[in-house]
Each structure stands twice: as C-alpha cells, then as structure tokens.
Design a protein around this motif. Structure first.
Motif, PDB file in Angstrom:
ATOM      1  N   GLU A 346      35.753  39.227  47.809  1.00 39.65           N
ATOM      2  CA  GLU A 346      34.403  39.781  47.785  1.00 39.65           C
ATOM      3  C   GLU A 346      34.347  41.119  47.049  1.00 39.65           C
ATOM      4  OE1 GLU A 346      31.988  37.993  48.720  1.00 39.65           O
ATOM      5  OE2 GLU A 346      33.108  36.432  49.773  1.00 39.65           O
ATOM      6  N   GLY A 347      35.487  41.565  46.547  1.00 41.51           N
ATOM      7  CA  GLY A 347      35.520  42.829  45.813  1.00 41.51           C
ATOM      8  C   GLY A 347      35.688  44.054  46.687  1.00 41.51           C
ATOM      9  N   GLU A 348      36.043  43.853  47.965  1.00 47.59           N
ATOM     10  CA  GLU A 348      36.246  44.982  48.881  1.00 47.59           C
ATOM     11  C   GLU A 348      37.717  45.390  48.890  1.00 47.59           C
ATOM     12  OE1 GLU A 348      33.715  46.509  50.432  1.00 47.59           O
ATOM     13  OE2 GLU A 348      32.355  45.101  49.429  1.00 47.59           O
ATOM     14  N   VAL A 349      37.983  46.700  48.978  1.00 48.23           N
ATOM     15  CA  VAL A 349      39.355  47.196  49.041  1.00 48.23           C
ATOM     16  C   VAL A 349      39.932  46.868  50.415  1.00 48.23           C
ATOM     17  CG1 VAL A 349      40.838  49.227  48.942  1.00 48.23           C
ATOM     18  CG2 VAL A 349      38.855  49.044  47.420  1.00 48.23           C
ATOM     19  N   THR A 350      41.146  46.321  50.417  1.00 48.26           N
ATOM     20  CA  THR A 350      41.773  45.912  51.669  1.00 48.26           C
ATOM     21  C   THR A 350      43.275  46.158  51.615  1.00 48.26           C
ATOM     22  OG1 THR A 350      41.960  44.067  53.246  1.00 48.26           O
ATOM     23  CG2 THR A 350      42.149  43.518  50.919  1.00 48.26           C
ATOM     24  N   GLN A 500      33.142  43.350  37.463  1.00 44.39           N
ATOM     25  CA  GLN A 500      34.155  42.307  37.353  1.00 44.39           C
ATOM     26  C   GLN A 500      34.287  41.526  38.654  1.00 44.39           C
ATOM     27  OE1 GLN A 500      37.513  44.689  36.162  1.00 44.39           O
ATOM     28  NE2 GLN A 500      37.255  44.254  33.994  1.00 44.39           N
ATOM     29  N   ALA A 501      34.280  42.226  39.776  1.00 44.86           N
ATOM     30  CA  ALA A 501      34.385  41.562  41.073  1.00 44.86           C
ATOM     31  C   ALA A 501      33.187  40.662  41.327  1.00 44.86           C
ATOM     32  CB  ALA A 501      34.515  42.608  42.182  1.00 44.86           C
ATOM     33  N   GLU A 502      32.019  41.166  40.961  1.00 41.88           N
ATOM     34  CA  GLU A 502      30.790  40.391  41.157  1.00 41.88           C
ATOM     35  C   GLU A 502      30.809  39.098  40.343  1.00 41.88           C
ATOM     36  OE1 GLU A 502      26.244  40.899  39.554  1.00 41.88           O
ATOM     37  OE2 GLU A 502      27.205  42.691  40.402  1.00 41.88           O
ATOM     38  N   VAL A 503      31.197  39.196  39.072  1.00 40.94           N
ATOM     39  CA  VAL A 503      31.214  38.018  38.205  1.00 40.94           C
ATOM     40  C   VAL A 503      32.304  37.042  38.637  1.00 40.94           C
ATOM     41  CG1 VAL A 503      31.690  37.249  35.840  1.00 40.94           C
ATOM     42  CG2 VAL A 503      30.177  39.198  36.248  1.00 40.94           C
ATOM     43  N   GLY A 568      43.217  34.867  47.992  1.00 38.96           N
ATOM     44  CA  GLY A 568      43.688  35.961  48.820  1.00 38.96           C
ATOM     45  C   GLY A 568      43.546  37.278  48.092  1.00 38.96           C
ATOM     46  N   PRO A 569      43.653  38.396  48.793  1.00 39.96           N
ATOM     47  CA  PRO A 569      43.515  39.696  48.146  1.00 39.96           C
ATOM     48  C   PRO A 569      44.712  39.998  47.258  1.00 39.96           C
ATOM     49  CG  PRO A 569      44.205  39.984  50.420  1.00 39.96           C
ATOM     50  CD  PRO A 569      43.925  38.525  50.248  1.00 39.96           C
ATOM     51  N   GLY A 570      44.483  40.831  46.238  1.00 41.14           N
ATOM     52  CA  GLY A 570      45.581  41.250  45.375  1.00 41.14           C
ATOM     53  C   GLY A 570      45.303  41.047  43.914  1.00 41.14           C
ATOM     54  N   LEU A 571      46.121  41.695  43.113  1.00 37.00           N
ATOM     55  CA  LEU A 571      45.948  41.739  41.664  1.00 37.00           C
ATOM     56  C   LEU A 571      46.268  40.425  40.987  1.00 37.00           C
ATOM     57  CD1 LEU A 571      45.576  43.636  39.120  1.00 37.00           C
ATOM     58  CD2 LEU A 571      48.061  43.941  39.194  1.00 37.00           C
ATOM     59  N   VAL A 572      47.237  39.662  41.527  1.00 34.44           N
ATOM     60  CA  VAL A 572      47.776  38.499  40.826  1.00 34.44           C
ATOM     61  C   VAL A 572      47.443  37.224  41.584  1.00 34.44           C
ATOM     62  CG1 VAL A 572      49.833  37.441  39.827  1.00 34.44           C
ATOM     63  CG2 VAL A 572      49.664  39.926  39.974  1.00 34.44           C
ATOM     64  N   PRO A 573      46.413  36.493  41.167  1.00 33.49           N
ATOM     65  CA  PRO A 573      46.171  35.174  41.733  1.00 33.49           C
ATOM     66  C   PRO A 573      46.956  34.125  40.944  1.00 33.49           C
ATOM     67  CG  PRO A 573      44.414  35.697  40.225  1.00 33.49           C
ATOM     68  CD  PRO A 573      45.389  36.868  40.189  1.00 33.49           C
ATOM     69  N   VAL A 574      47.012  32.924  41.457  1.00 28.61           N
ATOM     70  CA  VAL A 574      47.487  31.788  40.680  1.00 28.61           C
ATOM     71  C   VAL A 574      46.290  30.922  40.358  1.00 28.61           C
ATOM     72  CG1 VAL A 574      48.757  29.603  40.798  1.00 28.61           C
ATOM     73  CG2 VAL A 574      49.864  31.717  41.483  1.00 28.61           C
ATOM     74  N   GLU A 575      46.131  30.614  39.079  1.00 28.86           N
ATOM     75  CA  GLU A 575      45.099  29.670  38.649  1.00 28.86           C
ATOM     76  C   GLU A 575      45.795  28.430  38.130  1.00 28.86           C
ATOM     77  OE1 GLU A 575      41.585  29.041  35.317  1.00 28.86           O
ATOM     78  OE2 GLU A 575      42.186  31.071  35.895  1.00 28.86           O
ATOM     79  N   ALA A 576      45.462  27.296  38.713  1.00 29.52           N
ATOM     80  CA  ALA A 576      46.099  26.035  38.337  1.00 29.52           C
ATOM     81  C   ALA A 576      45.023  25.014  38.001  1.00 29.52           C
ATOM     82  CB  ALA A 576      46.979  25.520  39.473  1.00 29.52           C
ATOM     83  N   VAL A 577      45.108  24.429  36.806  1.00 31.61           N
ATOM     84  CA  VAL A 577      44.128  23.437  36.371  1.00 31.61           C
ATOM     85  C   VAL A 577      44.541  22.069  36.893  1.00 31.61           C
ATOM     86  CG1 VAL A 577      42.973  22.372  34.403  1.00 31.61           C
ATOM     87  CG2 VAL A 577      43.608  24.798  34.326  1.00 31.61           C
ATOM     88  N   VAL A 578      43.620  21.416  37.550  1.00 30.98           N
ATOM     89  CA  VAL A 578      43.877  20.094  38.118  1.00 30.98           C
ATOM     90  C   VAL A 578      43.903  19.064  36.991  1.00 30.98           C
ATOM     91  CG1 VAL A 578      43.022  18.332  39.709  1.00 30.98           C
ATOM     92  CG2 VAL A 578      42.745  20.773  40.262  1.00 30.98           C
ATOM     93  N   GLY A 579      44.917  18.184  37.003  1.00 33.95           N
ATOM     94  CA  GLY A 579      45.027  17.180  35.950  1.00 33.95           C
ATOM     95  C   GLY A 579      45.825  15.977  36.384  1.00 33.95           C
ATOM     96  N   GLU A 580      46.188  15.163  35.375  1.00 30.62           N
ATOM     97  CA  GLU A 580      46.949  13.950  35.632  1.00 30.62           C
ATOM     98  C   GLU A 580      47.862  13.681  34.454  1.00 30.62           C
ATOM     99  OE1 GLU A 580      45.913   9.241  35.903  1.00 30.62           O
ATOM    100  OE2 GLU A 580      44.738  10.555  37.225  1.00 30.62           O
TER     101      GLU A 580
END
Length: 602
Positions: A346-350, A500-503, A568-580
């Motif tokens: 949500e863009g809140e510091v935690t 950036q957090a909002e978008v 989850g909170p933090g600088l580094v998320p994992v983005e994984a594209v779903v495929g086959e």
C-alpha cells in the motif's frame, strides 16, 4: 532531433527539440510523433523531477511495456522558459541494461543553449564549523522526516578530524531507541572499497600485482571461456569493465546455505556480453571473487570465507580501530543495530525482516559488512590521508590506496569507476564515492580530496536511497556556497515515491486473481538456480523463491500475459510470468540480462 543508436541496432535514444507545448505530456507526445509516429504506448507513470542544470521543469514519463517484450520506453521532458526538449529512450531492455552509462551520458549532458554550468573551481572550501555542521544536521533531519526514513547516522570529517558524528531518528519504527554514531547498519556495496583496500595492503606485502593474471594467484578461477579467463587480471575483478552483466538473481533466488566457493562456481558459468574495457557493467560476483582472492593470499590454508573474514579483520578493521565492523550476522543483529524498513504493497513504511539480506553471506566481499558511522569515519579518514590511520600510522602505501581511485570505465557524464570506488566531477570538484544498497539499508560515503572533507551517511529504510544524492548536494552547497538545490531534490523524491507506490498498487490485484491462482502448480524448478514454491497461508497463496517470499498478487500485462508478483514489503519483489512449455506449466523470472524459466515438477 538527434538520434543515437546502440551498436546492437535495437535501442535508440532521441533528443528532440520540441519547442513550445502546453505541458510536459504534450511535449512528450509531440516528440514521439516526430521520432516514431507509429508508436502507440499507454502512459504508466508521470513524475516531476527537481529543476536544475538550467532547466526550470523536469518531468519523467514511463510507458506500459510487457515483461515478455523485454522493452524500455520512456521520455524525460525538460523546459526552459516556454521551450521544451524531450529525451526518448526506446528499444531493447537488455541492451539498455548493458549500456546504462551511454544512456546516462546523453541524458546528463543535455542543457539549455547558452547555459553555463555551476562551477566551484577556484573557490576556497569553507571549513566545517559548528554552524555549517548544524546546517547539514538540520538538512538530514528534515529530509528523513519528509521521506519517512526512521533512522539516519552521519559522520563529518574535516582536515583529518571527525567534526561531528551521530544520528537522527530511531533504530526501529515505533520504538524509542535512538540511532547514534555506534548504531550498526548493513553498508552493502560500500564493502567493495574495503575489500579492494585489502588488495592494496596485499600489494604492499608483495602478494599480488594489479596487472597480474588472476590464475597466477588462484588457479581455480575460471570465467566462462579459456580466453576470458586468461585475460582477467587482478584489477579486472573490481573494475566493472570486464563486460560481465549483473547476475544478482542467481543468488537472490538461490536456496540458502551456499559456501564462499559458490562465487567461483557461478563465475565459471558466466560470459561477458561486451568487450573488456568497452562498457561499465557492474557485477557483484567479480567483486566477491576479488575479496576471496585476498583472503586466500593472506591465509591460504583456511576456508575461503573464513580467510577473507580474518584478513579483513587483521589487515583493515583492527589497524583502523573499526571495532564495530563485522561480517557476522549474529553480531550485526544484536545490541545497538538499526532494523531495516521498506514499503508495503500500500506504499506505507513498515518494519522488514532482515532474512532477505542474509543472501549476501556467500558473496560478502561484494556487500556483506555491518558498520557504524563512527567506524566508517575512520575508513574515510584513511582515504583522505591516503593511507594513514586516524592515529597517523601508515596502514597502506599512498601508491596502492590511490590506485583504486584511478579513472577507469566511464559511468556517465564526468563520472568513472575505478576499483571499488567511483569518481565524479561535480561543478569542477572531484568527489570520490561509493554507495551501498540492500533491502532496507542504503548508504554512501563521500570524499572531497581537494578540500580535505569527508562524509558518511547510513540509513535504515528503502526511502533512504532518495536521501543520498541530495545529501551530497547539500554538502557541496555548504562547503562551496553552492546554489540551494538539495531541498528541491528531496521534495521531488518524496512526491515520486508516493506516485510510484500509487501506480504500482493500482496495477496489482491483491490478493491475486483466483482463476490465475487456481491454475498454478505447487512446485517449479530451475536446474541451476533453485525452486519456486507456491504455498497456502491462511486464505491466500504465497510464493517463495530463494530469499524472496510473500503473498501473491497478480498483474495483467499489456500483451495479455499474467505476472505473479510477491506482495510482501521490501525493495525486491519476484515477478514471474505465467506460461507453458511442452505441456508443463512454467514461471519465467527475468533480471538485468538473464531469463530463468522454472518448470513445474511433481
């Protein structure tokens, strides 16, 4: 319009003199119509930058791309008076990541016609009197409050003496324990300069030469092919000039427990994507190898990691009196230490768990040190004195400590990478520096060699990254009576982070789309990296990939594909594209110049 095309042919940077326009969006639209009339991309994010370099208004615009495209599309609109100039970057994401220095050079050197850049040449540096120190302390306090950074530690050095060191704010959000000069932070990549300092000491001892092939000293070293292995000299390990791209996901996504030797295993599987000396490409594994080489030369009969730790303690930390600097997480995460913080979905510091940052342990010469403002001040004193401890004892020769600062590969306008250190010319003043970034920790140190002034800043929040450049600007303003621009940079950064957090939040479905989640396998595997696990946490699904884990959000991309994103909170998320692939479900994760396809496993 001037168009610069990368040698690969699939990335272009255009500088378009638009002239008059109603606003930045209109200027960018007009620039695109001149550069590529067929381009049709939706605007994703518009943020205002701080004025400067003669521009009264600066607006950054990014456009929607899909992960599978591996594309970049952005515009920066610059206004002086009623006239606009627009910088467009368009093309391959892989090439853009490889050629960041060239892109930066173009962007940083655009100025209004007739503008004379600010220059401090010939000015006498002001001493850091108590009044000027207070100006810097006030700036740090206001900036931290504006950016919602819980805690900051700083140290200021003038003419070889620490004139002030201390802290602002708290170690942990919601608690009262204050940050002070002895509060421990992870200093991340600021470790690199210390590791190359170890090599300097070993060069003094006759254990290595900068121009010596690495295999002469460490026969196990291998870098992809025999040719590149033979070409790699000691200085190449830390020059960011060998052509090896970043490969951070190889250890971010890896299972825990790897030994120090894993650095060399991964390097043996790596090949440069540009020629030696051609481009700036920052690579953590090479810097890690440099430190472990130093440890092996100092204590050849010990395990690599233990040898490095002991060599840094006996050759660097103990001689400088850096008693609170360590690579031991048990010590780092005890007593007076600053907890990491970051933004939630949500863009809140935690408050963050520090588990993620344990990933650096197998590669700690590249960024695994804990330190304090007081200890870092001693390191800066050594650098300013060109090799003398704060007590005046020579720790390293001037020749070999300064060797690390020699200008190597360019990283932008008037900026160069040396060996674990950078030099920048700002308003005709030399600044020797390096930064550090881990999740929830951002730091920097600065040397103004001609003025005999140094500074350290350590922060315990991802928002702290936005304090570093303005802090240097404010230091230069105070020392050289520069134009007051630092406060504007902080205000622009705060607005940018909020936008950036909002978008980002608007692009995600949280919790993830039930239909997408229902179609996931529970276990995916990559043969070299490790696994991705999908598990249930209460009413939601969570994803764990190496050191990153969190509840799953989903995002529908412009091309119709769907990404899973750890929320989850933090600088580094994992983005994984779903495929086959061949009838098996897959998740594809991409970083700087690599692609990792995980395939479902029973």
């Amino acid at each position: 319009m001037a168009v610069y095309t990368a040698p690969e042919g699939n990335l272009k940077v255009a500088v378009v003199q638009v002239g008059s326009a109603a606003d930045a969006n209109a200027a960018a639209a007009k620039a695109w119509s001149l550069f590529n009339p067929q381009a049709e991309r939706e605007v994703r994010l518009v943020t205002a930058g701080a004025p400067g370099d003669g521009w009264e208004e600066r607006v950054n615009i990014s456009y929607e791309t899909s992960p599978n495209e591996r594309a970049v599309a952005s515009a920066t609109a610059l206004r002086e008076g009623g006239e606009w100039v627009v910088l467009i970057t368009d093309g391959s994401e892989l090439v853009a990541n490889k050629r960041t220095a060239a892109i930066s050079l173009v962007g940083q050197s655009i100025r209004p016609a007739g503008y004379t850049p600010e220059s401090f040449a010939g000015r006498t540096a002001n001493p850091l009197t108590s009044e000027r120190v207070q100006l810097l302390r006030d700036f740090v306090a206001v900036s931290a409050e504006t950016l919602e950074v819980p805690g900051v530690a700083i140290a200021l050095i003038d003419k070889g003496k620490v004139v002030w060191q201390g802290g602002y704010g708290v170690r942990t959000l919601g608690e009262a324990a204050p940050v002070d000069e002895n509060t421990k932070f992870m200093i991340a990549s600021n470790t690199k300069g210390m590791a190359t300092l170890l090599l300097s000491v070993l060069a003094d001892e006759g254990k290595l030469r900068w121009e010596q092939p690495v295999t002469d000293l460490f026969p196990e070293f291998r870098l992809g092919s025999d040719e590149t292995t033979r070409s790699t000299l000691v200085r190449h390990l830390v020059c960011a000039c060998t052509g090896l791209p970043r490969k951070d996901y190889a250890f971010i996504l890896a299972d825990s427990g790897a030994p120090a030797s894993d650095t060399f295993r991964q390097l043996a599987q790596s090949e440069p994507t540009s020629d030696f000396g051609e481009l700036y490409q920052y690579n953590n594994l090479m810097a890690s190898a440099a430190g472990y080489l130093g440890g092996a030369l100092a204590y050849p009969d010990m395990e690599l990691g233990a040898a490095f730790d002991k060599a840094m303690k006996t050759r660097i930390f103990d001689p400088l009196g850096m008693s609170n600097t360590t690579f031991d997480f048990e010590i780092g995460e005890s007593g007076n230490w600053a907890r990491p913080h970051g933004f939630d979905v949500e863009g809140e510091v935690t408050l963050l768990s520090n588990r993620f940052n344990h990933l650096i342990t197998p590669h700690r010469p590249a960024g695994g040190a804990w330190s304090t403002a007081a200890d870092m001040a001693k390191y800066v004193q050594l650098e300013l004195s060109k090799g003398l401890s704060p007590e005046g004892v020579r720790v390293v020769s001037e020749e070999n400590i300064v060797e690390r600062r020699k200008r190597g590969v360019p990283i932008g306008e008037n900026a160069w990478y040396g060996m674990g250190l950078m030099e920048r010319k700002i308003a005709d003043v030399s600044v020797v520096t390096h930064g550090g970034t881990l999740q929830g920790y951002h730091s920097n140190f600065y040397l103004l060699p001609d003025a005999g002034i140094g500074a350290v800043i350590l922060t315990n929040s991802d928002a702290g990254a936005s304090m570093l450049s303005p802090f240097l600007r404010r230091l230069l303003e105070v020392v050289y009576d520069g134009k007051p621009e630092a406060a504007q940079e902080v205000a622009a950064a705060a607005a940018r982070l909020e936008k950036q957090a909002e978008v980002k939040r608007a692009s995600l479905t949280v919790p993830g789309d039930p239909e997408v989640l229902a179609g996931l396998a529970s276990y995916y595997e990559h043969p070299e990296i490790g696994s991705i696990r999908i598990t249930r946490q209460g009413d939601t699904l969570a994803m764990k990939a190496g050191f990153v884990e969190g509840p799953i959000a989903t995002r529908e991309n412009a091309d119709g594909s769907v990404s899973l994103v750890t929320a989850g909170p933090g600088l580094v998320p994992v983005e994984a594209v779903v495929g086959e692939l061949d009838g098996h479900r897959t998740l594809t994760v991409r970083d700087n110049q690599h692609e990792y396809v995980y395939v479902e496993t029973p």
